[in-house]
Write an enzyme that holds these catalytic residues in place. Structure first.
Site, short mmCIF file in Angstrom:
data_model
loop_
_atom_site.label_atom_id
_atom_site.label_comp_id
_atom_site.label_asym_id
_atom_site.label_seq_id
_atom_site.Cartn_x
_atom_site.Cartn_y
_atom_site.Cartn_z
N SER A 63 9.29 -6.41 -6.61
CA SER A 63 8.05 -6.06 -6.17
C SER A 63 7.77 -6.67 -4.77
CB SER A 63 6.92 -6.24 -6.94
OG SER A 63 6.91 -5.21 -8.06
N LYS A 66 7.44 -4.80 -1.69
CA LYS A 66 6.29 -3.71 -1.51
C LYS A 66 5.62 -4.34 -0.34
CE LYS A 66 5.57 -2.42 -6.41
NZ LYS A 66 6.22 -2.77 -7.79
N TYR A 188 11.99 4.29 -3.88
CA TYR A 188 11.29 3.11 -4.57
C TYR A 188 12.22 2.22 -5.10
CZ TYR A 188 8.54 0.40 -7.68
OH TYR A 188 7.87 -0.49 -8.78
N TYR A 239 -0.64 -8.69 -9.72
CA TYR A 239 -1.22 -7.94 -10.70
C TYR A 239 -2.34 -8.31 -11.55
CZ TYR A 239 3.74 -7.34 -9.82
OH TYR A 239 4.92 -7.34 -8.95
N VAL A 257 9.71 -9.14 -10.46
CA VAL A 257 10.11 -9.23 -11.60
C VAL A 257 11.79 -9.75 -11.47
CG1 VAL A 257 8.79 -7.71 -12.81
CG2 VAL A 257 10.75 -7.00 -11.73
#
Ligand code: GLN
Length: 303
Positions: A63, A66, A188, A239, A257
């Site tokens: 992530s 991102k 993605y 998150y 992760v």
């Protein structure tokens, strides 16, 4: 500041945590990673680099990608980007579907999976060769040509990515995705599969730490846009643990992760840490602890 000595002290203190948590196993290719690894690297705005332990071992950035996708989309679309994606903390897991349904297909922010799947869709619309162009952007940002995708990880995630496929379908049903779902998802997963080391991540994130307008590979961001990217990292980078990270560490940052975390101290440094064992929220146990101790010992944070 003697960061090398501080890293030694941090290492002594975090060793008791070395068996806590476990690596991400919902992506089978990541379950194979040796969990007993630790690397860290800090780069100051004046260019000094402090690598520690496995600072040069590459891992799956997941992530953290991102942030790179957001930088490109913000440069391409400007403020109108926020019509498609929100910028509020989600308070939910990175792969949660519930909020997305309630909020009619507008992801809470770009750093949960739903938000980044929309970023992936935007890049596919905007770019001629999205896969090459994304990789080229990341390479330019950190000045390293050899950075690549890991196709095994990307395909392993695609094969088991039922939840992300559900998210993409939900987005599509609300009209938030323009392109073919399969294409959007695969891109993605490719972005998530990029492999970088702590040294390379610290170098790439210098662009967000040194408060200079940036022009990477033709993608321009003003100081004000960089400030806003850092604000989103601060509020949404972890998150449903964003508040905890803010409380313990006090820096904008982003986790993945694969066990990596990158954070920046504006006008001082960027820092990356990696250890594959994750807590229940999907954030590196030793990584969180190491950064908490870093800002405690140095007394350098944004608060
Ligand atoms: N590729 C991962 C996923 O979509 C990224 C999640 C993460 O790093 N938090 O589940």
């Amino acid at each position: 500041m003697d960061y090398q000595k501080i890293f030694d002290d941090i290492w002594e203190e975090i060793r008791p945590f070395s068996e806590k948590g476990k690596q991400a196993d919902y992506i089978p290719a990541l379950a194979k990673v040796n969990p007993d690894q630790f690397g860290m690297c800090l780069q100051t705005v004046s260019g000094d680099v402090y690598p520690y332990r496995q600072a040069d071992t590459r891992f799956s950035i997941q992530s953290i990608s991102k942030v790179f996708a957001l930088a490109m989309c913000l440069s391409l679309r400007g403020e109108s980007l926020w019509k498609r994606i929100g910028k509020e903390p989600s308070g939910t897991a990175f792969n949660s579907l519930i909020q997305l349904e309630v909020e009619k297909g507008i992801p809470r922010n770009p750093f949960i999976n739903a938000g980044a799947i929309v970023l992936s869709d935007i890049l596919i619309t905007e770019l001629v060769r999205p896969e090459e162009e994304f990789l080229h952007f990341v390479r330019e940002l950190c000045g390293t040509e050899s950075i690549v995708y890991n196709d095994e990880v990307a395909h392993s995630e695609r094969e088991h990515g039922f939840l992300n496929a559900a998210i993409a379908n939900m987005l599509k049903s609300h009209g938030t995705i323009e392109n073919d779902i399969e294409h959007v998802l695969m891109f993605y997963f490719k972005m998530c599969s990029v492999e970088m080391s702590c040294r390379e991540l610290a170098s790439a994130f210098m662009a967000f730490a040194d408060r200079r307008p940036f022009n990477i590979d033709g993608y321009r961001l003003t100081n004000s846009q960089i400030k806003r990217m850092n604000a989103v990292m601060q509020t949404c980078g972890f998150y449903d643990e964003a508040g905890e990270f803010s409380y313990l560490v006090g820096l904008p940052g982003k986790s993945g992760v694969g066990g990596g975390i990158v954070a920046i101290c504006p006008l001082k440094y960027s820092v990356a840490v990696w250890s594959p064992r994750l807590n229940s929220k999907g954030n590196s146990v030793m990584g969180m602890k190491a950064l908490e101790l870093l800002t405690t010992y140095t007394e350098e944070s944004i608060f």
